[in-house]
Design a protein around this motif. Structure first.
Motif, short mmCIF file in Angstrom:
data_model
loop_
_atom_site.label_atom_id
_atom_site.label_comp_id
_atom_site.label_asym_id
_atom_site.label_seq_id
_atom_site.Cartn_x
_atom_site.Cartn_y
_atom_site.Cartn_z
N SER A 254 -6.59 -6.63 -2.49
CA SER A 254 -5.52 -6.49 -1.48
C SER A 254 -4.63 -7.73 -1.51
CB SER A 254 -6.10 -6.37 -0.07
OG SER A 254 -6.97 -5.29 -0.01
N LYS B 64 8.15 -0.35 -3.45
CA LYS B 64 6.93 0.37 -3.81
C LYS B 64 5.72 -0.58 -3.71
CE LYS B 64 5.45 1.23 -8.05
NZ LYS B 64 5.37 1.72 -9.43
N GLN B 65 5.90 -1.81 -4.22
CA GLN B 65 4.79 -2.76 -4.22
C GLN B 65 4.41 -3.17 -2.80
OE1 GLN B 65 7.26 -2.72 -6.44
NE2 GLN B 65 6.07 -2.42 -8.31
N SER C 86 -0.16 4.89 6.95
CA SER C 86 -0.62 4.96 5.56
C SER C 86 -0.03 6.20 4.86
CB SER C 86 -2.15 5.02 5.51
OG SER C 86 -2.67 3.78 5.92
N LEU D 44 -2.28 -7.71 -4.40
CA LEU D 44 -1.14 -6.79 -4.19
C LEU D 44 -0.11 -7.42 -3.26
CD1 LEU D 44 -2.84 -3.27 -3.85
CD2 LEU D 44 -1.19 -3.95 -5.60
N LEU E 275 -0.65 -0.20 2.20
CA LEU E 275 -1.61 0.90 2.16
C LEU E 275 -3.01 0.40 1.82
CD1 LEU E 275 -2.37 3.95 2.01
CD2 LEU E 275 -1.65 3.89 -0.38
N PHE E 276 -3.09 -0.34 0.72
CA PHE E 276 -4.41 -0.74 0.22
C PHE E 276 -5.06 -1.77 1.13
CE2 PHE E 276 -7.43 -2.75 -2.70
CZ PHE E 276 -8.04 -1.63 -3.23
N GLN F 79 3.39 5.25 3.74
CA GLN F 79 3.32 4.38 2.54
C GLN F 79 3.07 5.24 1.29
OE1 GLN F 79 4.33 1.47 3.40
NE2 GLN F 79 3.92 1.92 5.55
N ARG F 80 2.17 6.24 1.43
CA ARG F 80 1.88 7.12 0.28
C ARG F 80 3.14 7.88 -0.13
NH1 ARG F 80 -3.45 7.19 2.59
NH2 ARG F 80 -4.89 6.57 0.94
N ILE G 255 5.40 5.47 -2.02
CA ILE G 255 4.83 5.17 -3.35
C ILE G 255 4.99 6.39 -4.28
CG2 ILE G 255 2.69 4.63 -4.62
CD1 ILE G 255 1.74 3.29 -1.88
N MET H 210 2.45 -0.30 -1.45
CA MET H 210 1.09 -0.31 -2.04
C MET H 210 0.23 -1.38 -1.38
SD MET H 210 1.78 0.01 -6.10
CE MET H 210 1.75 1.58 -6.95
N THR I 250 7.09 6.46 -7.72
CA THR I 250 6.31 6.68 -8.95
C THR I 250 6.86 7.89 -9.71
OG1 THR I 250 4.39 5.76 -7.84
CG2 THR I 250 3.95 7.02 -9.83
#
Ligand code: CAA
Length: 383
Positions: A296, A315-316, A367, A299, A322-323, A370-371, A374, A319, A378
């Motif tokens: 984490s 995006k980062q 979350s 990231l 989220l993570f 965030q998905r 991402i 990520m 992607t």
């Protein structure tokens, strides 16, 4: 700690934050949480240390540091107290940052200096009772009447809401345009027509104030509009890209604190005639906790470095949030398990970490949001 080498300045920032956290934040974190006490003196001292406007240039009252230094400091502060962490994060990344990026010279001179130096505290008013993830459906309106915008509406779950001196408020100047009709305003919280509603009684981060705010014919000088009408949605999302790195950092701080408490406890606590750290089942647990926390952090650091280098990092940042948020939840759950019955009581801090971790999966974009961010990026990237 990691293969990424820190500059002398970054090491100094982290050491200062760590020392301040150990001496001033950690000793009062549990009691502030229990009594729902906003840590005003600590926030004032964070201002004196230059931690409330870390990325704002010195001429505007800030410390002129990079974003990486900010995440180093914020992790340490959040390790001691997640409430203090988010108060610092909101002021830095959701209030100072949009003023620095989108404010004109007059706005910077009038508002940024006091916020960045810690003389004043800011909040960010985007969410509404019926507009959380779907920001564009907000109902708060602003219409121009001579030299003033008149604001009407309700904002919800506003971190620092009851304590703030200044707010960045989002309102629709043309509801027919949906997200393209949203505008951003700099609002002095003493303006007549602003009423603080109920303070939320929350599961975690209980030392923060989270308020509902009502605007009733609130007159805001026309010059307090950030950029121009209709730019508010982009200002909000751009700001949240940076803010999410802050919340991810807060989550890493919580996870690291839970990991350290658990490792110490395992070495002290005996069962079946041995310290419980001798048992492989718990060793595997601590290994996974350490690995997820480190992943984490990396990231978070990646997103912060990209931001510092002006590389597109949305995006980062998603990520990382989220993570790190899901890691904080997972690690704190395991921390309670390791502590057994003691972990379920307020005699040990891990139950507070567990309660504090949950919000990181919700605010500044759930979350699920965030998905969504991402996945969109992607799918765009991979042809
Ligand atoms: N930066 C700048 N502009 C962006 C952007 C970004 N990261 N992402 C999208 N945009 C632009 C798009 O380019 C598009 O522009 P055009 O209209 O010119 O084409 C416009 O914004 C609309 O984009 P989308 O169609 O992608 O918008 P959407 O309605 O599908 O929403 C979303 C996208 C990701 C769901 C977004 O609404 C979102 O992030 N929602 C979550 C909101 C949130 O995080 N709320 C947290 C509240 S604040 C808080 O918690 C503070 C606190 O106190 C701690």
């Amino acid at each position: 700690m990691s293969i990424i080498s820190l500059t002398e300045e970054q090491k100094m920032v982290r050491n200062t934050a760590q020392e301040f956290m150990e001496n001033e934040i950690k000793p009062v974190a549990a009691i502030n949480d229990k009594e729902h006490r906003f840590p005003k003196e600590i926030i004032n001292k964070l201002g004196e240390l230059g931690f409330m406007g870390m990325n704002v240039p010195e001429e505007h009252g800030g410390s002129g540091l990079d974003y990486f230094s900010y995440v180093l400091a914020l992790e340490e502060i959040s390790k001691g107290c997640a409430s203090t962490g988010v108060i610092m994060s909101v002021n830095n990344s959701l209030v100072c940052s949009p003023l620095k990026t989108f404010g004109n010279t007059d706005q910077k001179l009038s508002f940024l200096k006091d916020l960045a130096s810690g003389n004043k505290l800011g909040c960010f008013m985007l969410s509404e009772p019926e507009a959380g993830s779907d920001v564009a459906s907000m109902k708060t309106t602003a219409f121009l009447d001579g030299d003033y915008y008149i604001l009407n509406g309700t904002k919800s779950w506003i971190t620092n809401g009851a304590e703030a001196d200044l707010a960045i408020v989002f309102a629709s100047t043309d509801r027919s345009l949906k997200h393209k009709g949203i505008s951003a305003f700099i609002v002095d919280m003493k303006t007549p027509g602003i009423n603080i509603g109920k303070l939320e009684d929350k599961l975690g981060i209980r030392a923060t104030s989270t308020a509902q705010i009502f605007f009733e014919d609130c007159k805001i000088p026309r010059e307090n509009l950030l950029r121009s009408e209709g730019e508010g949605f982009k200002i909000a999302l751009h700001t949240l890209d940076g803010g999410r790195i802050g919340i991810a950092t807060q989550a890493v701080g919580i996870a690291q604190a839970a990991l350290e408490e658990s490792a110490r406890y395992m070495k002290e606590r005996k069962a079946f005639g041995r310290p419980i750290s001798d048992f492989q089942g718990l060793q595997f647990m601590i290994a996974d906790m350490a690995t997820k926390t480190e992943a984490s952090r990396l990231l978070v650091w990646q997103a912060a470095i990209m931001k510092d280098q002006n590389i597109k990092y949305g995006k980062q940042s998603a990520m990382a949030k989220l993570f790190a948020a899901e890691t904080a939840m997972w690690v704190t759950t395991k921390a309670i398990q390791i502590h057994g019955g003691y972990g379920y009581t307020t005699d040990y801090p891990v139950e507070r970490f567990f309660r504090d971790a949950k919000i990181t999966e919700i605010y500044e974009g759930t979350s699920e949001i965030q998905r969504l961010v991402i996945a969109r990026e992607t799918l765009k990237e991979i042809q």
